[in-house]
Design a protein around this motif. Structure first.
Motif, PDB file in Angstrom:
ATOM      1  N   ILE A  73       0.819  -1.208   0.000  1.00 51.77           N
ATOM      2  CA  ILE A  73       0.000   0.000   0.000  1.00 51.77           C
ATOM      3  C   ILE A  73       0.856   1.262   0.000  1.00 51.77           C
ATOM      4  N   GLY A  74       2.090   1.155   0.510  1.00 54.42           N
ATOM      5  CA  GLY A  74       2.983   2.298   0.516  1.00 54.42           C
ATOM      6  C   GLY A  74       3.415   2.698  -0.874  1.00 54.42           C
TER       7      GLY A  74
ATOM      8  N   ILE B 193     -14.436  -5.733  -3.461  1.00 60.06           N
ATOM      9  CA  ILE B 193     -13.900  -4.390  -3.263  1.00 60.06           C
ATOM     10  C   ILE B 193     -14.559  -3.811  -2.017  1.00 60.06           C
ATOM     11  N   VAL B 194     -13.730  -3.483  -1.033  1.00 64.87           N
ATOM     12  CA  VAL B 194     -14.267  -2.970   0.230  1.00 64.87           C
ATOM     13  C   VAL B 194     -14.139  -1.461   0.339  1.00 64.87           C
TER      14      VAL B 194
ATOM     15  N   ALA C 263      -7.270  10.626   0.023  1.00 65.36           N
ATOM     16  CA  ALA C 263      -8.459  10.685   0.871  1.00 65.36           C
ATOM     17  C   ALA C 263      -8.723   9.357   1.566  1.00 65.36           C
ATOM     18  N   VAL C 264      -8.605   8.247   0.817  1.00 62.09           N
ATOM     19  CA  VAL C 264      -8.863   6.925   1.407  1.00 62.09           C
ATOM     20  C   VAL C 264      -7.848   6.612   2.491  1.00 62.09           C
ATOM     21  N   LEU C 265      -6.577   6.898   2.251  1.00 62.60           N
ATOM     22  CA  LEU C 265      -5.553   6.551   3.219  1.00 62.60           C
ATOM     23  C   LEU C 265      -5.487   7.524   4.385  1.00 62.60           C
TER      24      LEU C 265
ATOM     25  N   GLN D 155      -7.992  -0.176   7.172  1.00 62.28           N
ATOM     26  CA  GLN D 155      -7.342   0.307   8.388  1.00 62.28           C
ATOM     27  C   GLN D 155      -6.223  -0.630   8.828  1.00 62.28           C
ATOM     28  N   ARG D 156      -6.441  -1.938   8.695  1.00 61.32           N
ATOM     29  CA  ARG D 156      -5.397  -2.901   9.067  1.00 61.32           C
ATOM     30  C   ARG D 156      -4.212  -2.812   8.111  1.00 61.32           C
TER      31      ARG D 156
END
Length: 250
Positions: free
Chosen positions: A200-201, A218-219, A226-228, A237-238
């Motif tokens: 994700i980074g 897709i969650v 904005a999402v991160l 979040q995890r």
């Protein structure tokens, strides 16, 4: 109109093994989208469907408004020129028996693209930061990062509108990874990019938009920053909690 439209796509290898469940996403012209999920989330399967290597069990995929139909030869020939892929491992994706010119020119030959192939290959090498004399050498004469640049040159030589990158930096060391990410960011200014990754980074540094895939669903999706900055789904979040530092792309 979206360049790529995935609408309610589901897929299973067997009835007991569902992989994708009503997945929907879109990639606009000039967009850079990161598809993020852990191993087994369905990323590779979705990529296979986007490449026309398999058909959805339900739902549909459209490219530039036309249905992506693997059985339609004329469409698929056009599609292969418009959409190219870069794979994970730069050591196994290049034929060690062929010179770099033959490797990069392969899409030009297979797609029957007319023109000066030598000039096209030279331009592709220049675009990825390699000199023209690289064309006369063999893969074993290059480092891992250089090999991935060669793989990217092969993908961009036919002039695609969409570049699909499948874990394209995960096999590289950190310094080389940063350089390849910078290269992909530069290329994404002239074509659409779908970057598939568990990292994700890297997606945060590269992609304008992000799609989070968990167990075939897709969650969460939207603007990457904005999402991160405020992830809504526990899975996002995890994932975010597992990355100590992120550099968001404005």
């Amino acid at each position: 109109m979206s360049l790529v439209s995935v609408e309610h796509v589901s897929f299973a290898y067997t009835a007991e093994r569902p992989i994708l469940d009503r997945v929907s996403l879109a990639i606009a012209p000039g967009d850079s989208v990161g598809l993020v999920g852990e191993s087994g989330s369905g990323k590779t399967t979705l990529l296979r469907l986007l490449l026309g290597l398999a058909r959805p069990d339900s739902g549909e995929i459209r490219f530039d408004g036309a249905l992506l139909d693997p059985g339609h030869r004329a469409f698929m020939r056009h599609f292969r020129r418009q959409a190219q892929v870069v794979f994970q491992d730069p050591y196994s994706s290049l034929d060690p028996r062929q010179k770099i010119f033959s490797i990069i020119a392969e899409p030009l030959r297979s797609l029957r693209i007319e023109g000066d192939h030598k000039e096209m290959v030279a331009k592709a090498l220049d675009a990825v930061g390699l000199s023209p004399d690289a064309a006369d050498r063999y893969p074993h004469q290059f480092s891992g990062g250089q090999r991935q640049r060669i793989a990217i040159a092969r993908a961009i030589v036919p002039g695609p509108r969409l570049l699909l990158a499948d874990e394209a930096v995960s096999a590289l060391d950190l310094t080389t990874k940063v350089r390849i990410v910078d290269l992909l960011a530069q290329l994404s200014t002239s074509m659409s990019l779908l970057f598939v990754s568990h990292d994700i980074g890297v997606v945060a540094a590269l992609c304008k938009r992000i799609v989070i895939l968990e167990k075939g669903r897709i969650v969460e999706q939207g603007d990457t920053a904005a999402v991160l900055a405020a992830p809504q789904h526990p899975y996002t979040q995890r994932l975010l909690a597992s990355v100590p530092r992120l550099s968001f792309k404005d």
